[in-house]
Design an enzyme around this catalytic site. Sequence first.
Site, PDB file in Angstrom:
ATOM      1  N   GLY A  45       0.888  -1.200   0.005  1.00 13.81           N
ATOM      2  CA  GLY A  45      -0.094  -0.129  -0.015  1.00 13.81           C
ATOM      3  C   GLY A  45       0.858   1.473  -0.003  1.00 13.81           C
ATOM      4  O   GLY A  45       1.694   1.397   1.009  1.00 13.81           O
ATOM      5  N   GLY A  82      -0.446   4.424   0.106  1.00 16.24           N
ATOM      6  CA  GLY A  82      -1.094   5.514   0.501  1.00 16.24           C
ATOM      7  C   GLY A  82      -0.255   6.654   1.623  1.00 16.24           C
ATOM      8  O   GLY A  82       0.897   6.597   1.273  1.00 16.24           O
ATOM      9  N   PHE A  83      -1.023   7.366   2.258  1.00 20.01           N
ATOM     10  CA  PHE A  83      -0.141   8.174   3.237  1.00 20.01           C
ATOM     11  C   PHE A  83       0.995   7.489   3.804  1.00 20.01           C
ATOM     12  O   PHE A  83       1.995   8.135   3.955  1.00 20.01           O
ATOM     13  CB  PHE A  83      -1.033   9.193   4.118  1.00 20.01           C
ATOM     14  CG  PHE A  83      -1.916  10.064   3.400  1.00 20.01           C
ATOM     15  CD1 PHE A  83      -1.401  11.189   3.218  1.00 20.01           C
ATOM     16  CD2 PHE A  83      -3.304   9.815   3.144  1.00 20.01           C
ATOM     17  CE1 PHE A  83      -2.150  12.335   2.394  1.00 20.01           C
ATOM     18  CE2 PHE A  83      -3.939  10.887   2.319  1.00 20.01           C
ATOM     19  CZ  PHE A  83      -3.433  12.286   1.815  1.00 20.01           C
ATOM     20  N   VAL A 125      -1.903  -7.568  -3.174  1.00 13.62           N
ATOM     21  CA  VAL A 125      -1.392  -8.690  -2.474  1.00 13.62           C
ATOM     22  C   VAL A 125      -2.443  -9.190  -1.693  1.00 13.62           C
ATOM     23  O   VAL A 125      -3.656  -8.694  -1.344  1.00 13.62           O
ATOM     24  CB  VAL A 125      -0.392  -7.913  -1.306  1.00 13.62           C
ATOM     25  CG1 VAL A 125      -0.324  -9.042  -0.204  1.00 13.62           C
ATOM     26  CG2 VAL A 125       0.783  -7.534  -1.999  1.00 13.62           C
ATOM     27  N   GLU A 148     -18.331  17.463   3.320  1.00 14.55           N
ATOM     28  CA  GLU A 148     -17.821  18.316   2.355  1.00 14.55           C
ATOM     29  C   GLU A 148     -18.605  17.977   0.966  1.00 14.55           C
ATOM     30  O   GLU A 148     -18.713  18.725  -0.072  1.00 14.55           O
ATOM     31  CB  GLU A 148     -16.408  17.794   2.006  1.00 14.55           C
ATOM     32  CG  GLU A 148     -15.546  18.352   3.325  1.00 14.55           C
ATOM     33  CD  GLU A 148     -14.246  17.714   3.438  1.00 14.55           C
ATOM     34  OE1 GLU A 148     -13.421  18.380   4.540  1.00 14.55           O
ATOM     35  OE2 GLU A 148     -13.772  16.671   3.071  1.00 14.55           O
ATOM     36  N   ASP A 151      -4.117   3.737   8.736  1.00 15.92           N
ATOM     37  CA  ASP A 151      -5.611   3.495   8.928  1.00 15.92           C
ATOM     38  C   ASP A 151      -5.930   1.845   9.489  1.00 15.92           C
ATOM     39  O   ASP A 151      -6.355   1.485  10.189  1.00 15.92           O
ATOM     40  CB  ASP A 151      -6.449   3.633   7.851  1.00 15.92           C
ATOM     41  CG  ASP A 151      -6.949   4.879   7.577  1.00 15.92           C
ATOM     42  OD1 ASP A 151      -6.679   6.030   8.387  1.00 15.92           O
ATOM     43  OD2 ASP A 151      -7.639   5.345   6.698  1.00 15.92           O
ATOM     44  N   GLN A 203      -2.652  12.381   9.083  1.00 22.88           N
ATOM     45  CA  GLN A 203      -1.518  12.320   9.925  1.00 22.88           C
ATOM     46  C   GLN A 203      -0.882  11.256  10.743  1.00 22.88           C
ATOM     47  O   GLN A 203       0.403  11.058  10.814  1.00 22.88           O
ATOM     48  CB  GLN A 203      -1.948  13.663  10.907  1.00 22.88           C
ATOM     49  CG  GLN A 203      -1.735  15.086  10.413  1.00 22.88           C
ATOM     50  CD  GLN A 203      -0.250  15.304   9.698  1.00 22.88           C
ATOM     51  OE1 GLN A 203       0.678  14.801  10.281  1.00 22.88           O
ATOM     52  NE2 GLN A 203       0.043  15.883   8.609  1.00 22.88           N
TER      53      GLN A 203
HETATM   54  C1  LIG Z   1     -12.974  10.612   0.936  1.00 23.89           C
HETATM   55  C2  LIG Z   1     -11.948  10.836   1.942  1.00 23.89           C
HETATM   56  C3  LIG Z   1     -11.758  12.045   2.569  1.00 23.89           C
HETATM   57  C4  LIG Z   1     -10.829  12.121   3.342  1.00 23.89           C
HETATM   58  N1  LIG Z   1     -10.782  13.271   4.084  1.00 23.89           N
HETATM   59  C5  LIG Z   1      -9.663  13.585   5.003  1.00 23.89           C
HETATM   60  C6  LIG Z   1      -9.369  14.637   5.386  1.00 23.89           C
HETATM   61  O1  LIG Z   1      -9.775  15.629   5.179  1.00 23.89           O
HETATM   62  N2  LIG Z   1      -8.193  14.759   6.350  1.00 23.89           N
HETATM   63  C7  LIG Z   1      -7.577  13.599   6.755  1.00 23.89           C
HETATM   64  O2  LIG Z   1      -6.598  13.791   7.562  1.00 23.89           O
HETATM   65  N3  LIG Z   1      -7.868  12.802   6.382  1.00 23.89           N
HETATM   66  C8  LIG Z   1      -8.897  12.411   5.651  1.00 23.89           C
HETATM   67  N4  LIG Z   1      -9.180  11.158   5.056  1.00 23.89           N
HETATM   68  C9  LIG Z   1      -8.731   9.929   5.690  1.00 23.89           C
HETATM   69  C10 LIG Z   1      -7.314   9.584   5.032  1.00 23.89           C
HETATM   70  O3  LIG Z   1      -7.160   9.827   3.701  1.00 23.89           O
HETATM   71  C11 LIG Z   1      -6.764   8.518   5.588  1.00 23.89           C
HETATM   72  O4  LIG Z   1      -6.711   8.202   7.216  1.00 23.89           O
HETATM   73  C12 LIG Z   1      -5.348   7.967   5.070  1.00 23.89           C
HETATM   74  O5  LIG Z   1      -5.622   7.974   3.672  1.00 23.89           O
HETATM   75  C13 LIG Z   1      -4.803   6.658   5.568  1.00 23.89           C
HETATM   76  O6  LIG Z   1      -3.578   6.546   5.010  1.00 23.89           O
HETATM   77  P1  LIG Z   1      -2.975   4.966   4.938  1.00 23.89           P
HETATM   78  O7  LIG Z   1      -1.655   5.040   4.215  1.00 23.89           O
HETATM   79  O8  LIG Z   1      -3.289   4.036   6.110  1.00 23.89           O
HETATM   80  O9  LIG Z   1      -4.126   4.273   3.915  1.00 23.89           O
HETATM   81  P2  LIG Z   1      -4.509   4.928   2.292  1.00 23.89           P
HETATM   82  O10 LIG Z   1      -3.913   6.244   2.016  1.00 23.89           O
HETATM   83  O11 LIG Z   1      -5.987   4.548   2.143  1.00 23.89           O
HETATM   84  O12 LIG Z   1      -3.697   4.034   1.238  1.00 23.89           O
HETATM   85  C14 LIG Z   1      -3.791   2.512   1.244  1.00 23.89           C
HETATM   86  C15 LIG Z   1      -3.212   1.937   0.079  1.00 23.89           C
HETATM   87  O13 LIG Z   1      -3.148   0.751  -0.035  1.00 23.89           O
HETATM   88  C16 LIG Z   1      -3.364   0.157  -1.261  1.00 23.89           C
HETATM   89  N5  LIG Z   1      -3.975  -1.240  -0.914  1.00 23.89           N
HETATM   90  C17 LIG Z   1      -4.981  -1.556   0.017  1.00 23.89           C
HETATM   91  N6  LIG Z   1      -5.048  -3.011  -0.165  1.00 23.89           N
HETATM   92  C18 LIG Z   1      -4.078  -3.441  -0.815  1.00 23.89           C
HETATM   93  C19 LIG Z   1      -3.734  -4.762  -1.292  1.00 23.89           C
HETATM   94  N7  LIG Z   1      -4.409  -5.856  -0.932  1.00 23.89           N
HETATM   95  N8  LIG Z   1      -2.772  -4.871  -2.209  1.00 23.89           N
HETATM   96  C20 LIG Z   1      -2.096  -3.982  -2.558  1.00 23.89           C
HETATM   97  N9  LIG Z   1      -2.491  -2.517  -2.240  1.00 23.89           N
HETATM   98  C21 LIG Z   1      -3.383  -2.291  -1.429  1.00 23.89           C
HETATM   99  C22 LIG Z   1      -4.696   0.899  -1.775  1.00 23.89           C
HETATM  100  O14 LIG Z   1      -4.621   1.107  -3.183  1.00 23.89           O
HETATM  101  C23 LIG Z   1      -4.023   2.491  -1.134  1.00 23.89           C
HETATM  102  O15 LIG Z   1      -3.100   3.062  -1.982  1.00 23.89           O
HETATM  103  C24 LIG Z   1     -10.150  11.061   3.868  1.00 23.89           C
HETATM  104  C25 LIG Z   1     -10.355   9.732   3.515  1.00 23.89           C
HETATM  105  C26 LIG Z   1     -11.481   9.628   2.334  1.00 23.89           C
HETATM  106  C27 LIG Z   1     -11.779   8.433   1.722  1.00 23.89           C
END
Ligand SMILES: Cc1cc2nc3c(=O)[nH]c(=O)nc-3n(C[C@H](O)[C@H](O)[C@H](O)COP(=O)(O)OP(=O)(O)OC[C@H]3O[C@@H](n4cnc5c(N)ncnc54)[C@H](O)[C@@H]3O)c2cc1C
Length: 446
Positions: A23, A25-26, A91, A182, A311, A329
């Site tokens: 993943g 993401g952030f 994965v 929003e 998350d 964050q």
């Molecule tokens: C619509 C929306 C609005 C939001 N607004 C805010 C905001 O205003 N402020 C704020 O702070 N937070 C906000 N959030 C929350 C924030 O985006 C999340 O808390 C943050 O993205 C968490 O980061 P992460 O790295 O845990 O997961 P993510 O950023 O979700 O990244 C997870 C990644 O893992 C990948 N993935 C998942 N499962 C698999 C797998 N099995 N194999 C390969 N890849 C995989 C996905 O494709 C993704 O790229 C918002 C979320 C959404 C959906």
Amino acid sequence: MLQYDKLSLNIPDTTKPRVVIIGGGFGGMNLAKSLRDTDVQVVLFDRQNYNGFWPLLYQVATAGLEADSIAEPFRKMFDDHKDFHFRMVRVNKIDPATKTVTTLIGDLRYDYLVIASGSKSNFFGNEQIQKYAFPLKTIPEALNIRSQLLQCFEQASITRDPAERQSLLNFVIAGAGPTGVEMAGSLAEMRKHVLPADYPGLDFSQMNIYVVEGLSKVLPPMSDEAGQKAQRYLEDLGVIVKLNTLVDSYDGETVTFKGGEQIKTQTLVWGAGVTGALIDGIPAESLERGRILVDPINRVQGLTDVFAIGDIAFMKTEKWPKGHPGVAQPAIQQGNHLAKNLRRMLKNEPTEPFEYFDKGSLAIVGRSRAVADLPGNIHLGGFIAWMAWLFVHIWYLVGFRSKLIVFSNWMYRLFTYQRGTRLIIRPFIRKDDKVANEIMLKNEVA
Ligand SMILES: Cc1cc2nc3c(=O)[nH]c(=O)nc-3n(C[C@H](O)[C@H](O)[C@H](O)COP(=O)(O)OP(=O)(O)OC[C@H]3O[C@@H](n4cnc5c(N)ncnc54)[C@H](O)[C@@H]3O)c2cc1C
């Protein structure tokens, strides 16, 4: 034709420790970036080839921004990283006993594994809602909503059936968290400033926007002050806010609430809950409430060399007994912190526990108003909070090009009330909607 037996992950063998990140993401993206000058091989797996800036996803859904202004391809982000390998693949499974991850096109051994797979929409087991509602977690989902909204206006402007028109002009958003608020604010601004000029034949006083929340306040994760202000801003924009109201069912035409009230609508946007995007192979005893239990250095409870951040991670601390909030964050900070700890582990130095620095929360309501809870019990509202929101979101966007596009787009919109991306590029049609599929086919043939 793609033949799986001819595919392989094609990751070079290495004598260096291999860090596999699931993943980008952030959390995962910041971890990979922070490992840049570390003597390890980094392998990033993501099912999509870009990092998305989800806080602006609602703008894609409401035709405010193009999808490519809130996303950056991994291959561009990491093109100057040595021994970094990205593969666009999901994965499916991990096996801590053999230190292997399994994908559709092969397995890979890891020395350190980091699960950063984020969260997914939670429909609480209601398959009918899952089938018909519009979730908002990914770019394809945001584009579905954009098409659906615009198609509703197109269809409402040609139907002769008043009941059908009303159902096309009713929009229900489940969940009054930041996403719901929003979305509703943005849709209400469209109704006021954009749609009447686009569809002069339609009476937009008939367009209803509902935000429905099961709890007793708007913006449940934020302060009461922020919630009350946001509710007032929404109501000023003509949004109907329904608190203490739970969606019971939705069949694609009628939303029924617990208690029996019904609203006819073609569009139910689902922002009512998320749960961890779990991967098979994590022991059941390492899970709680759909997330992965981790210790203070983000190591998965009961496993060695497997970590979880963002998350998906559930780190209980005295200050955060229910884990950190599911916002960007904690994911960013855990990614950066874990990189430091991995370097310490490689040097056999003691690791340091993660401490979350809470920078506060923001939510925007419409074109120029927002609410903010800042550290020190400071609450802002209105235009000042909107300026803070704008600054923070531009600052954290990845890539100079995205920052420039988003900033110029917002300034254009602030002064002209316009939004430029009202395009139905890929029509949204439910697979089981035979009539719509037939019309679409005939349109294409013509
Ligand atoms: C619509 C929306 C609005 C939001 N607004 C805010 C905001 O205003 N402020 C704020 O702070 N937070 C906000 N959030 C929350 C924030 O985006 C999340 O808390 C943050 O993205 C968490 O980061 P992460 O790295 O845990 O997961 P993510 O950023 O979700 O990244 C997870 C990644 O893992 C990948 N993935 C998942 N499962 C698999 C797998 N099995 N194999 C390969 N890849 C995989 C996905 O494709 C993704 O790229 C918002 C979320 C959404 C959906």
